[in-house]
Design a protein around this motif. Structure first.
Motif, PDB file in Angstrom:
ATOM      1  N   HIS A 191      -5.832   1.314  -6.536  1.00 18.89           N
ATOM      2  CA  HIS A 191      -6.067   1.568  -5.109  1.00 18.89           C
ATOM      3  C   HIS A 191      -5.296   0.527  -4.319  1.00 18.89           C
ATOM      4  CE1 HIS A 191      -9.007   1.001  -1.506  1.00 18.89           C
ATOM      5  NE2 HIS A 191      -7.980   1.758  -1.156  1.00 18.89           N
ATOM      6  N   CYS A 192      -4.270   0.971  -3.591  1.00 20.38           N
ATOM      7  CA  CYS A 192      -3.477   0.076  -2.748  1.00 20.38           C
ATOM      8  C   CYS A 192      -4.120   0.007  -1.360  1.00 20.38           C
ATOM      9  CB  CYS A 192      -2.042   0.585  -2.639  1.00 20.38           C
ATOM     10  SG  CYS A 192      -1.119   0.507  -4.191  1.00 20.38           S
ATOM     11  N   THR A 193      -4.525  -1.178  -0.951  1.00 22.19           N
ATOM     12  CA  THR A 193      -5.339  -1.332   0.253  1.00 22.19           C
ATOM     13  C   THR A 193      -4.506  -1.614   1.502  1.00 22.19           C
ATOM     14  OG1 THR A 193      -5.623  -3.728   0.085  1.00 22.19           O
ATOM     15  CG2 THR A 193      -7.141  -2.354  -1.189  1.00 22.19           C
ATOM     16  N   GLY A 194      -5.135  -1.343   2.638  1.00 20.90           N
ATOM     17  CA  GLY A 194      -4.605  -1.818   3.904  1.00 20.90           C
ATOM     18  C   GLY A 194      -4.937  -3.291   4.070  1.00 20.90           C
ATOM     19  N   ILE A 195      -4.689  -3.819   5.253  1.00 20.01           N
ATOM     20  CA  ILE A 195      -5.016  -5.227   5.511  1.00 20.01           C
ATOM     21  C   ILE A 195      -6.516  -5.415   5.376  1.00 20.01           C
ATOM     22  CG2 ILE A 195      -5.118  -7.009   7.295  1.00 20.01           C
ATOM     23  CD1 ILE A 195      -2.405  -6.077   8.252  1.00 20.01           C
ATOM     24  N   GLY A 197     -10.161  -6.319   5.832  1.00 14.72           N
ATOM     25  CA  GLY A 197     -10.929  -6.622   7.037  1.00 14.72           C
ATOM     26  C   GLY A 197     -10.738  -5.613   8.145  1.00 14.72           C
ATOM     27  N   ASN A 198      -9.694  -4.769   8.053  1.00 14.36           N
ATOM     28  CA  ASN A 198      -9.539  -3.698   9.023  1.00 14.36           C
ATOM     29  C   ASN A 198     -10.592  -2.637   8.745  1.00 14.36           C
ATOM     30  OD1 ASN A 198      -8.194  -0.811   9.535  1.00 14.36           O
ATOM     31  ND2 ASN A 198      -7.379  -2.253  11.039  1.00 14.36           N
ATOM     32  N   SER A 199     -11.164  -2.054   9.795  1.00 12.84           N
ATOM     33  CA  SER A 199     -12.262  -1.115   9.582  1.00 12.84           C
ATOM     34  C   SER A 199     -11.826   0.095   8.767  1.00 12.84           C
ATOM     35  CB  SER A 199     -12.867  -0.676  10.918  1.00 12.84           C
ATOM     36  OG  SER A 199     -11.963   0.098  11.674  1.00 12.84           O
ATOM     37  N   ALA A 200     -10.580   0.566   8.962  1.00 14.72           N
ATOM     38  CA  ALA A 200     -10.099   1.709   8.181  1.00 14.72           C
ATOM     39  C   ALA A 200      -9.982   1.340   6.709  1.00 14.72           C
ATOM     40  CB  ALA A 200      -8.763   2.184   8.724  1.00 14.72           C
ATOM     41  N   THR A 226      -2.191  -4.788  -0.591  1.00 18.97           N
ATOM     42  CA  THR A 226      -0.847  -4.333  -0.245  1.00 18.97           C
ATOM     43  C   THR A 226      -0.619  -4.199   1.267  1.00 18.97           C
ATOM     44  OG1 THR A 226      -1.703  -2.160  -0.940  1.00 18.97           O
ATOM     45  CG2 THR A 226      -0.185  -3.267  -2.423  1.00 18.97           C
ATOM     46  N   GLN A 227      -1.638  -4.442   2.068  1.00 17.44           N
ATOM     47  CA  GLN A 227      -1.488  -4.713   3.502  1.00 17.44           C
ATOM     48  C   GLN A 227      -0.768  -3.618   4.291  1.00 17.44           C
ATOM     49  OE1 GLN A 227      -0.034  -8.749   4.140  1.00 17.44           O
ATOM     50  NE2 GLN A 227      -0.836  -9.371   2.149  1.00 17.44           N
ATOM     51  N   ILE A 252      -3.967   5.612  -5.382  1.00 15.73           N
ATOM     52  CA  ILE A 252      -4.626   5.990  -4.138  1.00 15.73           C
ATOM     53  C   ILE A 252      -4.306   4.922  -3.094  1.00 15.73           C
ATOM     54  CG2 ILE A 252      -6.807   6.573  -3.029  1.00 15.73           C
ATOM     55  CD1 ILE A 252      -7.961   7.191  -5.769  1.00 15.73           C
ATOM     56  N   CYS A 253      -3.753   5.353  -1.971  1.00 18.36           N
ATOM     57  CA  CYS A 253      -3.261   4.401  -0.974  1.00 18.36           C
ATOM     58  C   CYS A 253      -3.987   4.581   0.352  1.00 18.36           C
ATOM     59  CB  CYS A 253      -1.768   4.588  -0.751  1.00 18.36           C
ATOM     60  SG  CYS A 253      -0.759   4.324  -2.237  1.00 18.36           S
ATOM     61  N   ASP A 254      -4.212   3.486   1.048  1.00 19.81           N
ATOM     62  CA  ASP A 254      -4.891   3.547   2.341  1.00 19.81           C
ATOM     63  C   ASP A 254      -4.012   4.092   3.457  1.00 19.81           C
ATOM     64  OD1 ASP A 254      -7.251   2.649   1.292  1.00 19.81           O
ATOM     65  OD2 ASP A 254      -7.106   0.607   2.071  1.00 19.81           O
ATOM     66  N   ASN A 255      -2.677   4.127   3.231  1.00 21.83           N
ATOM     67  CA  ASN A 255      -1.821   4.796   4.221  1.00 21.83           C
ATOM     68  C   ASN A 255      -0.607   5.400   3.530  1.00 21.83           C
ATOM     69  OD1 ASN A 255       0.083   2.747   3.874  1.00 21.83           O
ATOM     70  ND2 ASN A 255       0.179   2.175   6.019  1.00 21.83           N
TER      71      ASN A 255
END
Length: 350
Positions: A191-195, A197-200, A226-227, A252-255
């Motif tokens: 799972h590649c994450t966004g930044i 602490g961001n709510s999304a 992965t921000q 699976i990526c957050d964006n």
């Protein structure tokens, strides 16, 4: 009165489900059955919309950033709308698009700019939930009516007059369910994450876990920070391919900046079977779906979200009631419906 109503509506909307999708060029806004609208008078906004009583109406806009493909269209809509409002005389002045630089400290600085400019209303796209919250608090303490768009800060329900976004938990669940459908035998995934602490980022991760926790045939073998960055996600995907080989079944990526980059590196290394999926429906991802080089994306209507925010500001100025939490549904885009959302050509990211 406002805080209680908004908190109730927000909590209800977060568990709403959506059965239909918007067609290209239209925005579908859903509300929870029985949701209570609020009037400008409920929020202490005088007739005419002049919040601070200085004889003019000033609208501000603090972006998340000016660089992400997803935010480019949002910012363009905001810039165009503010210019039209000023030219038409609906408002007296605007800040233009202020660059938040995906940096909470910069967003706090931009909040001070809005305060100095005597803004009555500010549309705010937070970079992070907790670290960007002081920007919201400082503006509301100064009497500014703030509408948060796309993601929320920790005191959004208490301090902002509205939140216009989508159910990011639902997005995470859609991502995970797509992986289940396309990897029926299970396997390893990252799972590649966004930044962080961001709510999304938080809520999409929650949605993924909601689904995957009931499927022991899948094993999460990595959750790299992965921000939202395609290059970082591409590197993480290549590392996982090298480590797990054919046992790695999905990313699976957050964006979509990350999902498109991950799918490209997988395709370039002979793993076009690797299921990569993310959120946003940016042009690069839609083009890959149309070409058949990636199977799906979860489209997020960012322009629809910010449109809802500007609609609320306009209603406040005109004295009209509004839903403080319009919800813009996500849409799963595959080869079956991609032509509804994409017809142009995008430059594929390297």
């Amino acid at each position: 009165m406002k805080k209680k109503i908004f908190s109730v509506v927000l909590a209800a909307a977060m568990v709403a489900s959506f059965a239909t999708a918007a067609v290209a060029g239209e925005t579908e806004v859903t509300t929870e059955a029985g949701a209570t609208e609020v009037s400008p008078a409920d929020l202490g906004i005088p007739e005419g919309g002049d919040v601070n009583g200085d004889g003019k109406i000033v609208v501000g806009y603090i972006s998340k950033n000016l660089t992400d493909p997803f935010h480019a269209a949002i910012n363009d809509y905001a810039d165009k709308t503010m210019k039209e409002w000023k030219e038409s005389g609906l408002v007296d002045d605007v800040t233009g698009v202020l660059d938040g630089e995906t940096d909470p400290n910069k967003q706090i600085d931009r909040a001070q700019d809005c305060i100095s400019k005597s803004c009555d209303y500010v549309i705010f796209l937070p970079a992070e939930a907790e670290a960007s919250d002081p920007a919201l608090q400082q503006m509301t303490d100064a009497g500014i009516k703030v509408i948060e768009v796309n993601s929320q800060t920790t005191s959004c329900a208490e301090k902002a007059i509205a939140y216009c976004g989508s159910d990011d938990v639902q997005a995470g669940e859609m991502l995970a369910n797509w992986v289940l459908k396309n990897c029926p035998d299970g396997g390893k995934y990252i799972h590649c994450t966004g930044i962080l602490g961001n709510s999304a980022q938080i809520q999409r991760g929650e949605g993924i876990e909601n689904i995957m926790k009931d499927h022991p045939e899948f094993e999460k073998v990595g959750e790299p920070d992965t921000q939202w960055d395609g290059n970082l996600a591409s590197n993480a995907t290549l590392d996982a391919l090298n480590q797990y080989g054919d046992d790695l079944k999905a990313v699976i990526c957050d964006n979509d900046a990350m999902s498109s980059a991950s799918q490209k590196i997988a395709n370039d290394n002979g793993r076009s079977d690797l299921v990569c999926i993310g959120v946003d429906g940016i042009d690069v991802a839609l083009q890959m779906v149309k070409e058949g080089t990636m199977k799906a994306t979860v489209l997020q209507d960012g322009v629809g979200q910010v449109t809802a925010g500007f609609d609320i500001v306009e209603k406040c100025i005109k004295g009209e009631s509004f839903d403080p939490n319009p919800v813009i549904p996500f849409v799963l885009v595959t080869s079956d419906n991609v032509d509804q959302y994409y017809s142009g050509a995008a430059e594929t990211e390297s």
